[in-house]
Write a protein that holds these residues in place. Structure first.
Motif, PDB file in Angstrom:
ATOM      1  N   TYR A 117      47.616  46.761  16.482  1.00 24.02           N
ATOM      2  CA  TYR A 117      47.753  48.038  17.190  1.00 24.02           C
ATOM      3  C   TYR A 117      49.009  48.757  16.726  1.00 24.02           C
ATOM      4  N   THR A 123      50.476  42.873  16.147  1.00 21.66           N
ATOM      5  CA  THR A 123      49.252  42.134  16.451  1.00 21.66           C
ATOM      6  C   THR A 123      49.325  41.644  17.892  1.00 21.66           C
ATOM      7  N   GLU A 124      48.279  41.899  18.646  1.00 27.61           N
ATOM      8  CA  GLU A 124      48.250  41.498  20.055  1.00 27.61           C
ATOM      9  C   GLU A 124      48.257  39.973  20.168  1.00 27.61           C
ATOM     10  N   LEU A 132      40.593  43.049  23.581  1.00 25.00           N
ATOM     11  CA  LEU A 132      41.517  43.552  22.562  1.00 25.00           C
ATOM     12  C   LEU A 132      42.434  42.454  22.021  1.00 25.00           C
ATOM     13  N   ASP A 169      38.432  52.731  17.250  1.00 23.23           N
ATOM     14  CA  ASP A 169      39.733  52.415  17.836  1.00 23.23           C
ATOM     15  C   ASP A 169      39.703  52.597  19.355  1.00 23.23           C
ATOM     16  N   TYR A 174      44.816  50.523  19.563  1.00 21.24           N
ATOM     17  CA  TYR A 174      44.249  49.282  19.045  1.00 21.24           C
ATOM     18  C   TYR A 174      43.214  49.627  17.978  1.00 21.24           C
ATOM     19  N   THR A 181      38.367  47.894  17.060  1.00 19.72           N
ATOM     20  CA  THR A 181      38.082  47.191  18.311  1.00 19.72           C
ATOM     21  C   THR A 181      36.600  46.873  18.429  1.00 19.72           C
ATOM     22  N   ARG A 239      49.450  52.500  23.249  1.00 25.35           N
ATOM     23  CA  ARG A 239      49.070  51.756  22.054  1.00 25.35           C
ATOM     24  C   ARG A 239      47.709  52.213  21.535  1.00 25.35           C
TER      25      ARG A 239
END
Length: 328
Positions: free
Chosen positions: A200, A211-212, A195, A254, A227, A230, A225
Motif C-alpha cells: 500500500y 507491505t501490510e 487486505l 485498488d 492498497y 486487492t 492508504r
C-alpha cells in the motif's frame, strides 16, 4: 407488494424516470435540487442527488441507515456533502495535478434515457445517470468524455456500475474511485479483512510504499492508504452492530481506506468533531495504473455493497469466509 415494482413515494413532483417509471421517482426540492428515490419490495431504499451523482442514503429493510453522511454542513443544491458514495473522476485521491474531487462531484448529472448495453434490471430499483464533458470542463481536463452511472437497489444490496467512454479524437488516461462512507458503531471496534499481506501507499508518510503486516486492519489513529492489487471481495466487520459490510468490486483493482481521526476531524469545516468515530471511507479505485482509452473505447467498473448480520465474536461468522466467497 408486487415483485420488481416500486410503489409511489410521496413527493412534491410525482415525476418518474422514463423506462424506469415503475422503479424510481424524482423529487424536485424547494431549493432547486433534484433527488432520485429508489425503493424495492422488502423496504430497502437508496437516495441519489443529481448534483455530483452522489448517493446520500442507503437503508436496509429495517430502515437503518448504512451510509455515513455528516451533519456538519447545511444542505445546498450546489454543494457536495461529505459522505454517502461519490465519484472521483478523472483523478482519484491526490495522485495527479487536478483537484482531488475531480470533475464529476461538482457537476449536475442528468437522467440517462438512451438505450443501455447493460443487462436488463429485473426485480430491482434502478436509475441510470449521465455526465457529458462541457467546454468549461476542457479548460480543466482537455478530453471529451461520457461518464455513466447505473445505481441499483435489491434486498440487502447496493450496486453501482460506472462507465467511461472516450468521445474524443485522441486517447486519454484517467484514475477513478467510488468513495463509500460506511456508517459504523465505533471505528475502534471495526476490522477490515481481505487486505492482509498487500502493498500500500501511505499518504501520511510521503506516499511511501509498505507491505501490510497485520492479520486484519484495525484503527487507533488517522489512516489514509491506497492498497494495491486487492482481491475482488473485502469485508468490514462491525462488532458492536453485529454487522458485516461486504464490498465486491470489478475493474477497480485498488482500495483506499480513510479516516481522519480526532485532530484532522476538528480541522475540517465540513466534518463534525466526533464524526470520525462512526465512519470509515473505503474506496473501490483504480489509482496505481491509470486506465487508458482510445477514441470510441469504453471502460466499465462494478461495485456491490451488501450488509449482512454477523456475530464475529461468538464465532457465527468467519470474516475470511466472507472474503473468500462462502455463502451462509
Amino acid at each position: 407488494m408486487d415483485e420488481g415494482k416500486v410503489h409511489p413515494i410521496a413527493s412534491n413532483s410525482g415525476e418518474k424516470l422514463g423506462a424506469n417509471a415503475m422503479q424510481a421517482n424524482v423529487i424536485r426540492d424547494g431549493d432547486g435540487s433534484s433527488r432520485v428515490i429508489l425503493s424495492e419490495p422488502t423496504g430497502c431504499t437508496a437516495e441519489v442527488v443529481l448534483h455530483g451523482g452522489q448517493i446520500i442514503s442507503w437503508k436496509n429493510e429495517n430502515r437503518e441507515e448504512l451510509l455515513f453522511m455528516t451533519n456538519k454542513s447545511l444542505w445546498k443544491a450546489s454543494k457536495v456533502i461529505r459522505g454517502g458514495i461519490s465519484i472521483c473522476f478523472p483523478q482519484s485521491t491526490n495522485f495527479g495535478s487536478l483537484e482531488q474531487a475531480g470533475i464529476g462531484r461538482n457537476r449536475l448529472w442528468s437522467i440517462d434515457s438512451s438505450p443501455s448495453p447493460l443487462p436488463p434490471v429485473n426485480n430491482r430499483s434502478t436509475v441510470d445517470l449521465l455526465l457529458k464533458s462541457t467546454d468549461e470542463d476542457l479548460k480543466t481536463w482537455p478530453h471529451r468524455f461520457e461518464l455513466r452511472l447505473r445505481i441499483s437497489v435489491t434486498a440487502g444490496k447496493l450496486t453501482v456500475i460506472p462507465r467511461v467512454r472516450n468521445i474524443d479524437s485522441k486517447p486519454f488516461s484517467f484514475t477513478f474511485a467510488l468513495c463509500s462512507y460506511l456508517s459504523l458503531s465505533d471505528i475502534s471496534e471495526v476490522r477490515v479483512e481481505g487486505l492482509e499481506t498487500l502493498d500500500y501507499f501511505d499518504s501520511l508518510l510521503q506516499r511511501e510504499r509498505y507491505t501490510e503486516q497485520a492479520d486484519a486492519i484495525t484503527f487507533d489513529g488517522e489512516v489514509e492508504r491506497v492498497y494495491l492489487s486487492t482481491p475482488p471481495k473485502i469485508a468490514v466487520i462491525d462488532h458492536e452492530k453485529k454487522r458485516t459490510y461486504v464490498l465486491r468490486k470489478d475493474g477497480m483493482p485498488d482500495a483506499v481506506l480513510w479516516n481522519p481521526w480526532d485532530k484532522k476531524a476538528k480541522a475540517m469545516p465540513d466534518f463534525g468533531d466526533e464524526d470520525y468515530k462512526i465512519m470509515l471511507c473505503i474506496d473501490s479505485a483504480s489509482v496505481e495504473t491509470p486506465i487508458v482509452l482510445k477514441p470510441g473505447e469504453e471502460w466499465k467498473g462494478r461495485q456491490e455493497l451488501t450488509a449482512v448480520s454477523s456475530s464475529y465474536c461468538s464465532g457465527q461468522l468467519d470474516p475470511r469466509k466472507v472474503v473468500q466467497g462462502y455463502s451462509y
